[in-house]
Scaffold this motif. Sequence first.
Motif, short mmCIF file in Angstrom:
data_model
loop_
_atom_site.label_atom_id
_atom_site.label_comp_id
_atom_site.label_asym_id
_atom_site.label_seq_id
_atom_site.Cartn_x
_atom_site.Cartn_y
_atom_site.Cartn_z
N LEU A 181 -17.97 33.88 2.43
CA LEU A 181 -19.17 32.95 1.83
C LEU A 181 -18.80 31.70 2.67
CD1 LEU A 181 -21.15 32.19 -0.22
CD2 LEU A 181 -19.40 31.49 -1.66
N LEU A 182 -17.61 31.26 3.16
CA LEU A 182 -17.31 30.04 3.74
C LEU A 182 -17.99 30.18 5.16
CD1 LEU A 182 -13.91 29.17 2.38
CD2 LEU A 182 -15.90 27.77 2.36
N SER A 183 -17.65 31.25 5.87
CA SER A 183 -18.34 31.33 7.20
C SER A 183 -19.76 31.48 7.29
CB SER A 183 -17.74 32.54 7.78
OG SER A 183 -18.17 33.83 7.17
N ALA A 184 -20.40 31.66 6.05
CA ALA A 184 -21.92 31.59 6.11
C ALA A 184 -22.32 30.27 5.92
CB ALA A 184 -22.32 32.70 5.12
N LEU A 185 -21.69 29.28 5.43
CA LEU A 185 -22.08 27.92 5.01
C LEU A 185 -22.58 27.32 6.26
CD1 LEU A 185 -19.77 26.97 2.19
CD2 LEU A 185 -22.13 27.45 2.04
N THR A 186 -23.58 26.67 6.34
CA THR A 186 -24.16 25.71 7.27
C THR A 186 -23.28 24.24 6.92
OG1 THR A 186 -25.72 24.64 6.32
CG2 THR A 186 -26.37 26.71 7.50
N THR A 187 -23.38 23.53 8.09
CA THR A 187 -22.46 22.14 7.95
C THR A 187 -23.09 21.31 6.63
OG1 THR A 187 -22.10 22.27 10.26
CG2 THR A 187 -21.78 19.95 9.00
N ALA A 188 -24.60 21.57 6.56
CA ALA A 188 -25.06 20.48 5.76
C ALA A 188 -24.82 21.27 4.27
CB ALA A 188 -26.57 20.65 5.88
N GLN A 189 -24.74 22.77 4.14
CA GLN A 189 -24.47 23.31 3.01
C GLN A 189 -23.12 22.98 2.33
OE1 GLN A 189 -25.54 27.45 3.74
NE2 GLN A 189 -27.55 27.16 3.07
N ARG A 190 -22.10 22.95 3.56
CA ARG A 190 -20.77 22.77 3.09
C ARG A 190 -20.58 21.35 2.53
NH1 ARG A 190 -15.52 24.92 5.14
NH2 ARG A 190 -14.16 23.37 5.05
N ALA A 191 -21.18 20.38 3.29
CA ALA A 191 -21.17 18.83 2.90
C ALA A 191 -21.99 18.75 1.58
CB ALA A 191 -21.90 18.15 3.94
N MET A 192 -23.00 19.51 1.13
CA MET A 192 -23.57 19.35 -0.17
C MET A 192 -22.56 19.75 -1.13
SD MET A 192 -25.19 21.37 -2.69
CE MET A 192 -25.83 22.60 -2.04
N LEU A 193 -21.77 20.86 -1.11
CA LEU A 193 -20.93 21.42 -1.90
C LEU A 193 -19.61 20.55 -2.26
CD1 LEU A 193 -20.96 25.25 -0.97
CD2 LEU A 193 -21.88 24.33 -3.17
N LEU A 194 -19.28 20.04 -1.21
CA LEU A 194 -18.07 19.07 -1.52
C LEU A 194 -18.52 17.82 -1.97
CD1 LEU A 194 -16.52 19.40 2.32
CD2 LEU A 194 -15.43 20.13 0.12
N GLU A 195 -19.49 17.39 -1.69
CA GLU A 195 -20.12 16.17 -2.41
C GLU A 195 -20.41 16.57 -3.88
OE1 GLU A 195 -23.41 12.75 -2.10
OE2 GLU A 195 -23.85 14.71 -1.03
N LEU A 196 -21.06 17.89 -4.23
CA LEU A 196 -21.35 18.25 -5.72
C LEU A 196 -20.17 18.48 -6.51
CD1 LEU A 196 -23.46 18.87 -7.69
CD2 LEU A 196 -23.31 21.33 -7.01
N PHE A 197 -19.14 19.08 -5.90
CA PHE A 197 -17.95 19.40 -6.67
C PHE A 197 -16.99 18.23 -6.61
CE2 PHE A 197 -18.02 23.94 -4.62
CZ PHE A 197 -18.72 24.32 -5.62
N GLY A 198 -17.27 17.04 -5.69
CA GLY A 198 -16.49 16.00 -5.83
C GLY A 198 -16.84 14.90 -6.94
N GLN A 199 -17.91 15.37 -7.63
CA GLN A 199 -18.64 14.49 -8.66
C GLN A 199 -18.62 15.15 -9.85
OE1 GLN A 199 -22.07 13.14 -6.51
NE2 GLN A 199 -21.08 11.28 -5.93
N MET A 200 -18.52 16.38 -9.97
CA MET A 200 -18.63 17.18 -11.23
C MET A 200 -17.41 16.64 -12.45
SD MET A 200 -19.36 21.15 -10.11
CE MET A 200 -20.96 21.54 -10.13
N ARG A 201 -17.80 16.66 -13.50
CA ARG A 201 -17.10 16.80 -14.74
C ARG A 201 -17.44 17.71 -15.79
NH1 ARG A 201 -13.96 12.24 -15.81
NH2 ARG A 201 -13.46 13.54 -17.96
N ALA A 202 -16.34 18.38 -16.44
CA ALA A 202 -16.89 19.11 -17.64
C ALA A 202 -16.99 18.33 -18.88
CB ALA A 202 -15.63 20.01 -17.83
N GLY A 203 -16.16 17.26 -19.08
CA GLY A 203 -16.26 16.43 -20.49
C GLY A 203 -15.91 17.61 -21.52
N ALA A 204 -16.71 17.09 -22.66
CA ALA A 204 -16.44 18.20 -23.90
C ALA A 204 -17.65 19.18 -23.60
CB ALA A 204 -16.65 17.52 -25.01
N GLY A 205 -18.34 19.20 -22.74
CA GLY A 205 -19.63 20.17 -22.71
C GLY A 205 -19.06 21.51 -22.36
#
Length: 293
Positions: A181-205
Amino acid sequence: MERATTLIDLPAGPVEYRLEERGPRVALMLHGGHMRAALPLGEEVFADAGCTVLAVSRPGYGRTPLATGAAPDRFADALRDLCGRLGITSLTAVVGQSAGGPTALTLAARHPDLVERLILQSAVGLLPWPDRRTRVGAGIVFRPRVEPVTWALLHTLMRRAPGLGLRLLLPDLTRRSVTELLSALTTAQRAMLLELFGQMRAGAGFANDVRTMTAPHHLDALTAQAARLRQPTLVIAARDDGSVSYAHAQSLSNAIPNARLITSTAPSHMIWLGDDYPDIAATITAFLTRQPH
């Protein structure tokens, strides 16, 4: 990636939302676990089609408390009130992503006069979710006092050791090997995932999602609502989804009378990263302009 949101007080309680106005057609986004209204995901196709995007934080996420409506039916009614307060009389599409799927389906079933179309993307369907391993893990790392620490550590990993961070989170999203999966990611896709995961929160949800979506009465109610739906529906899912199995998409397409199942070739839960997503996006755009029956 994070965008400004608004908090509104409704009869059911506070709801956090983001409204990006473009035109008279409106797409309501109900994101999945660990997401909130401030984090856009998969919205470009609706923006490019000229739709106003209304994104909300489901109960327990962002600034929407669980008390506003922990169950999908209660929050669906709150969303109806939200649209009324915003002067929205018709939703061109309600989009349910992942754990946001049951609320999207429930809103369409309870308020057919408001919802013209339904789009379910990698959505939790009419089967118990998540699996036992995820339930047990969530009960440990997303307990109220532990959840902030869990995500703080993950956010730090995304900044300081991104490769390790992705290797920790991606196994839950794919049935393929993480190396593949990692090898198939483009640079832009990898950056998008890092940004997304870097801002996620579960809260109580997320803990609430787990409790709700494994309850037998919830599945019975959702199955009955699916059978009553009359809106045109797109169900989009990948066979290699490791978070919400493809069987969920099949359960939805079999139960909803006017549903079309689209199988994505994406290698994970994130259908937006699949090679065929441009074709899927074109299908969504055409679906948005088709006259509902």
